[in-house]
Design a protein around this motif. Structure first.
Motif, PDB file in Angstrom:
ATOM      1  N   LEU A  72      27.699  -0.904  27.440  1.00 23.39           N
ATOM      2  CA  LEU A  72      27.729   0.337  26.645  1.00 23.39           C
ATOM      3  C   LEU A  72      28.506   0.130  25.344  1.00 23.39           C
ATOM      4  O   LEU A  72      28.033   0.449  24.252  1.00 23.39           O
ATOM      5  CB  LEU A  72      28.399   1.430  27.476  1.00 23.39           C
ATOM      6  N   MET A  73      29.698  -0.470  25.450  1.00 24.54           N
ATOM      7  CA  MET A  73      30.566  -0.585  24.262  1.00 24.54           C
ATOM      8  C   MET A  73      30.028  -1.616  23.286  1.00 24.54           C
ATOM      9  O   MET A  73      30.073  -1.418  22.071  1.00 24.54           O
ATOM     10  CB  MET A  73      31.994  -0.949  24.682  1.00 24.54           C
ATOM     11  N   LEU A  74      29.513  -2.733  23.780  1.00 20.00           N
ATOM     12  CA  LEU A  74      29.025  -3.749  22.859  1.00 20.00           C
ATOM     13  C   LEU A  74      27.774  -3.288  22.134  1.00 20.00           C
ATOM     14  O   LEU A  74      27.589  -3.587  20.958  1.00 20.00           O
ATOM     15  CB  LEU A  74      28.825  -5.102  23.580  1.00 20.00           C
ATOM     16  N   SER A  75      26.932  -2.505  22.819  1.00 19.75           N
ATOM     17  CA  SER A  75      25.737  -2.019  22.102  1.00 19.75           C
ATOM     18  C   SER A  75      26.174  -1.053  20.999  1.00 19.75           C
ATOM     19  O   SER A  75      25.625  -1.059  19.889  1.00 19.75           O
ATOM     20  CB  SER A  75      24.766  -1.324  23.070  1.00 19.75           C
ATOM     21  N   ARG A  76      27.227  -0.301  21.250  1.00 24.41           N
ATOM     22  CA  ARG A  76      27.741   0.612  20.205  1.00 24.41           C
ATOM     23  C   ARG A  76      28.368  -0.198  19.068  1.00 24.41           C
ATOM     24  O   ARG A  76      28.155   0.089  17.888  1.00 24.41           O
ATOM     25  CB  ARG A  76      28.789   1.555  20.819  1.00 24.41           C
ATOM     26  N   LEU A  77      29.069  -1.256  19.406  1.00 21.48           N
ATOM     27  CA  LEU A  77      29.708  -2.079  18.373  1.00 21.48           C
ATOM     28  C   LEU A  77      28.667  -2.823  17.530  1.00 21.48           C
ATOM     29  O   LEU A  77      28.886  -3.058  16.333  1.00 21.48           O
ATOM     30  CB  LEU A  77      30.699  -3.061  19.006  1.00 21.48           C
ATOM     31  N   GLU A  78      27.536  -3.157  18.142  1.00 22.30           N
ATOM     32  CA  GLU A  78      26.464  -3.809  17.374  1.00 22.30           C
ATOM     33  C   GLU A  78      25.945  -2.883  16.272  1.00 22.30           C
ATOM     34  O   GLU A  78      25.440  -3.334  15.257  1.00 22.30           O
ATOM     35  CB  GLU A  78      25.306  -4.210  18.302  1.00 22.30           C
ATOM     36  N   GLU A  79      26.087  -1.569  16.491  1.00 22.12           N
ATOM     37  CA  GLU A  79      25.641  -0.600  15.463  1.00 22.12           C
ATOM     38  C   GLU A  79      26.699  -0.448  14.364  1.00 22.12           C
ATOM     39  O   GLU A  79      26.484   0.227  13.373  1.00 22.12           O
ATOM     40  CB  GLU A  79      25.403   0.783  16.111  1.00 22.12           C
ATOM     41  N   MET A  80      27.872  -1.052  14.578  1.00 14.00           N
ATOM     42  CA  MET A  80      28.993  -0.844  13.650  1.00 14.00           C
ATOM     43  C   MET A  80      29.394  -2.144  12.951  1.00 14.00           C
ATOM     44  O   MET A  80      30.518  -2.296  12.486  1.00 14.00           O
ATOM     45  CB  MET A  80      30.207  -0.293  14.420  1.00 14.00           C
ATOM     46  N   THR A  81      28.470  -3.116  12.915  1.00  9.26           N
ATOM     47  CA  THR A  81      28.853  -4.456  12.427  1.00  9.26           C
ATOM     48  C   THR A  81      29.270  -4.425  10.946  1.00  9.26           C
ATOM     49  O   THR A  81      29.926  -5.333  10.478  1.00  9.26           O
ATOM     50  CB  THR A  81      27.669  -5.437  12.584  1.00  9.26           C
ATOM     51  N   ARG A  82      28.928  -3.374  10.232  1.00 12.67           N
ATOM     52  CA  ARG A  82      29.312  -3.340   8.801  1.00 12.67           C
ATOM     53  C   ARG A  82      30.620  -2.592   8.600  1.00 12.67           C
ATOM     54  O   ARG A  82      31.046  -2.329   7.485  1.00 12.67           O
ATOM     55  CB  ARG A  82      28.205  -2.657   7.980  1.00 12.67           C
ATOM     56  N   HIS A  83      31.249  -2.216   9.719  1.00 14.47           N
ATOM     57  CA  HIS A  83      32.487  -1.434   9.612  1.00 14.47           C
ATOM     58  C   HIS A  83      33.673  -2.167  10.221  1.00 14.47           C
ATOM     59  O   HIS A  83      33.521  -2.920  11.182  1.00 14.47           O
ATOM     60  CB  HIS A  83      32.321  -0.089  10.353  1.00 14.47           C
ATOM     61  N   SER A  84      34.857  -1.872   9.669  1.00 19.12           N
ATOM     62  CA  SER A  84      36.099  -2.263  10.341  1.00 19.12           C
ATOM     63  C   SER A  84      36.363  -1.207  11.403  1.00 19.12           C
ATOM     64  O   SER A  84      36.054  -0.028  11.200  1.00 19.12           O
ATOM     65  CB  SER A  84      37.246  -2.299   9.329  1.00 19.12           C
TER      66      SER A  84
END
Ligand SMILES: Nc1ncnc2c1ncn2[C@@H]1O[C@H](COP(=O)(O)OP(=O)(O)OP(=O)(O)O)[C@@H](O)[C@H]1O
Ligand SMILES: Nc1nc2c(ncn2[C@@H]2O[C@H](COP(=O)(O)OP(=O)(O)O)[C@@H](O)[C@H]2O)c(=O)[nH]1
Length: 226
Positions: A71-83
């Protein structure tokens, strides 16, 4: 592309992770991703992970590592352009290893707050479930008692914030968190903070992040409000 900044904040229930994460997000423009809030969003949206997670949370158990990491890694994959700053994840060594294999962390903040302080804080903690906004009748009370300042919706208290539930939660937290803290200490990126007041810890965290967060984070991301 400018260097991105990745951080995690660790601490037992009531230690101030949510409170400090909100200040970090507002001061440094990092995205704050709270595992608890994200789970509640998934539960409210009745996603497959949310439906499964609900069965564990209702029993006061941790959500299984494989569900949490997916769950968390799929969400983080959507945030790769963010700190970003993660709050409440990773919680176990297995979760930390999966996160470390996907992302290189710059800073891990660990809050070390006395038990009596945690008990006192959680006794007065009120939460707006839909947004995750956190209040405290002693520290940061809502304008109207029992009502969220933004939405006007009712505030609730976590069932397991009661003092008698807290001792068991804290013991479990310590057992599960120790190998995670040891891992990041060994990596040389752990920063421990101990005090009974968030307002005394905050200046140290703020100055640590000021030295660590790249100045070329980009104006859009780095919004300094103080
Ligand atoms: N990283 C995680 N791994 C497994 N379960 C988690 C994780 N994060 C949250 N949960 C589950 O979701 C529940 C709610 O999480 P949340 O972070 O809001 O509250 P908490 O961890 O109980 O306490 P606090 O927020 O006061 O630290 C947790 O009790 C746990 O069951
Ligand atoms: N009295 C007091 N309450 C605080 C302080 N910092 C945070 N709180 C409150 O204590 C509770 C726990 O804080 P929270 O950020 O939710 O901790 P978390 O469980 O680690 O995310 C909340 O009600 C906060 O408003 C503090 O320095 N003093």
């Amino acid at each position: 592309m400018s260097k991105l900044f990745r951080a995690v904040i660790l601490g037992p229930p009531g230690s101030g992770k949510g409170t400090i994460s909100e200040r970090v997000a507002n001061s440094f423009g990092l995205k704050h991703l709270s595992s608890g809030d994200f789970l509640r969003e998934n539960i409210a949206a009745k996603t497959e992970a949310g439906v499964l997670a609900k069965t564990y949370i209702e029993k006061g158990a941790l959500v299984p590592d494989h569900v949490m990491t997916r769950l968390m890694l799929s969400r983080l994959e959507e945030m790769t352009r963010h700190s970003w700053l993660l709050d409440g994840f990773p919680r176990t060594l297995a979760q930390a290893k999966v996160l470390n294999s996907a992302f290189e962390l710059d800073v891990v903040i660990s809050l070390n707050i006395p038990l009596e302080t945690l008990k006192e804080r959680l006794r007065h903690r009120w939460i707006h479930p839909a947004s995750g906004r956190v209040y405290n009748m002693c520290f940061n009370p809502p304008r109207v008692q029992g009502v969220d300042d933004i939405s006007g919706e009712p505030l609730i208290q976590h069932e397991d914030d009661r003092p008698e539930a807290l001792v068991a939660r804290l013991r479990h937290y310590k057992d599960v968190a120790k190998p995670v803290i040891d891992l990041y200490r060994a990596k040389g990126i752990l920063h421990m903070f101990s005090d009974t007041e968030t307002d005394r810890i905050w200046p140290y965290i703020s100055s640590l992040l000021s030295t660590k967060i790249p100045t070329d984070l980009g104006d859009a991301q780095r919004v300094r409000t103080h």
